[in-house]
Scaffold this active site. Structure first.
Site, mmCIF file in Angstrom:
data_model
loop_
_atom_site.group_PDB
_atom_site.id
_atom_site.type_symbol
_atom_site.label_atom_id
_atom_site.label_comp_id
_atom_site.label_asym_id
_atom_site.label_seq_id
_atom_site.Cartn_x
_atom_site.Cartn_y
_atom_site.Cartn_z
ATOM 1 N N ASP A 156 -59.067 17.776 -6.910
ATOM 2 C CA ASP A 156 -57.619 17.727 -6.759
ATOM 3 C C ASP A 156 -57.182 16.292 -6.423
ATOM 4 O O ASP A 156 -57.568 15.367 -7.143
ATOM 5 C CB ASP A 156 -57.196 18.753 -5.700
ATOM 6 C CG ASP A 156 -55.714 18.996 -5.617
ATOM 7 O OD1 ASP A 156 -55.172 19.695 -6.488
ATOM 8 O OD2 ASP A 156 -55.100 18.488 -4.658
ATOM 9 N N TYR B 261 -48.172 12.749 -2.488
ATOM 10 C CA TYR B 261 -47.301 13.036 -3.620
ATOM 11 C C TYR B 261 -46.184 12.009 -3.728
ATOM 12 O O TYR B 261 -45.815 11.586 -4.828
ATOM 13 C CB TYR B 261 -46.714 14.449 -3.476
ATOM 14 C CG TYR B 261 -47.774 15.509 -3.656
ATOM 15 C CD1 TYR B 261 -48.027 16.066 -4.896
ATOM 16 C CD2 TYR B 261 -48.555 15.924 -2.569
ATOM 17 C CE1 TYR B 261 -49.021 17.022 -5.060
ATOM 18 C CE2 TYR B 261 -49.547 16.867 -2.729
ATOM 19 C CZ TYR B 261 -49.787 17.415 -3.972
ATOM 20 O OH TYR B 261 -50.771 18.334 -4.129
ATOM 21 N N HIS C 108 -58.576 27.326 -9.104
ATOM 22 C CA HIS C 108 -58.471 25.886 -8.860
ATOM 23 C C HIS C 108 -59.418 25.390 -7.769
ATOM 24 O O HIS C 108 -59.870 24.245 -7.812
ATOM 25 C CB HIS C 108 -57.025 25.569 -8.476
ATOM 26 C CG HIS C 108 -56.766 24.129 -8.169
ATOM 27 N ND1 HIS C 108 -56.977 23.115 -9.078
ATOM 28 C CD2 HIS C 108 -56.295 23.529 -7.034
ATOM 29 C CE1 HIS C 108 -56.661 21.954 -8.522
ATOM 30 N NE2 HIS C 108 -56.234 22.181 -7.289
#
Length: 280
Positions: free
Chosen positions: A93, A203, A260
């Site tokens: 990730d 982010y 995931h």
């Protein structure tokens, strides 16, 4: 567990095993705890280094510095401080987003590079690559909004994580892989003072990351052996093209019956893929 003081931050880090060094970089919204099932499977033949990335878990929650280039420098200094001049890197990730600038800046130190359900923002031609500020998922945009996640998630951290792990479209395929105890562990970490702000910083740094990644690519490809591991019910190989745009020697493989969160859903299979690769 050890706390390693580096310029500008302190990194909480676990070190286990003996042999060639392996650096495991977790994703969001996790901590180094995400690798708890993988470490024992590698530690009999490798020295496994598992940090909480800056801003996560018990590592420093700085006011800035969450662009992946800066984080890559932190983890490289961590490995140097531990005495490891060369090492394998595995990033899941956002850990994969950190792994690329690490390879671009310190390629001579890397023995191999593995992306697990991860890609490189700003590169490639796929739909997700063409929309790097969304990453193909709604939560990119939410996490990037200044101040709002801090306000809305205060006291609701566990509920948000439960949605991400158990209800989101790229969540767990094996729904008991992250149980209530694990959720509580991650929720405590996210509820710590400054943790939402710090982790969302990964982010909010995406525009800078995209600029940096394109500059790295323009300087030339990463030449270290690189693999992309995709999960059949996760992102899969949807970001493979972003890695192929950055590296000259790229292979890929699937993990079946998995969502995931590969290190927690299929730790033995992932460890097997890594060992086979490193020892072939």
């Amino acid at each position: 567990m050890a706390r390693i003081r580096l310029p500008g931050c302190v990194v909480e880090c676990a070190v286990a095993g003996d042999g060639p060094a392996v650096l495991l970089l977790h994703g969001w919204p996790q901590t180094g705890y995400a690798w708890r099932h993988v470490v024992p499977l590698l530690a009999d033949r490798y020295t496994v280094v598992v940090p909480d990335l800056p801003g996560f878990g018990a590592s420093s929650r700085m006011t800035g510095g969450y662009d992946k280039r800066s984080v890559a420098e932190v983890v490289h200094r961590l490995m140097t401080s531990l005495g490891f001049g060369r090492y394998h890197v595995v990033g899941h990730d956002v850990g994969g987003q950190v792994a690329y600038p690490l390879a671009a800046l310190h390629g001579d130190a890397l023995l191999s590079l593995t992306f697990v359900e991860a890609g490189i923002p700003g590169l490639g031609d796929s739909h997700a690559a063409a929309n790097p500020l969304t990453g193909g998922s709604w939560h990119f945009g939410f996490n990037m909004v200044p101040d709002l996640p801090e306000f809305l998630l205060a006291g609701r951290e566990r509920g948000y994580l439960e949605f991400m792990f158990r209800r989101d479209s790229i969540g767990l395929y094996v729904t008991d892989a992250i149980d209530d105890v694990d959720l509580d562990t991650y929720a405590r970490a996210l509820a710590a003072p400054g943790a939402v702000r710090a982790t969302m910083g990964y982010y909010r740094a995406l525009p800078q990351d995209i600029e940096d990644n394109r500059a790295f690519r323009a300087a030339g490809p990463v030449t270290v052996s690189t693999m992309v591991v995709g999960a059949r019910y996760g992102v899969g190989l949807g970001w493979l093209d972003t890695v192929e745009a950055a590296a000259s020697d790229v292979s890929s493989c699937w993990v079946e019956d998995c969502g995931h969160y590969v290190p927690e859903e299929r730790p033995a299979e992932l460890a097997g893929i890594l060992v086979e690769r490193w020892e072939s």
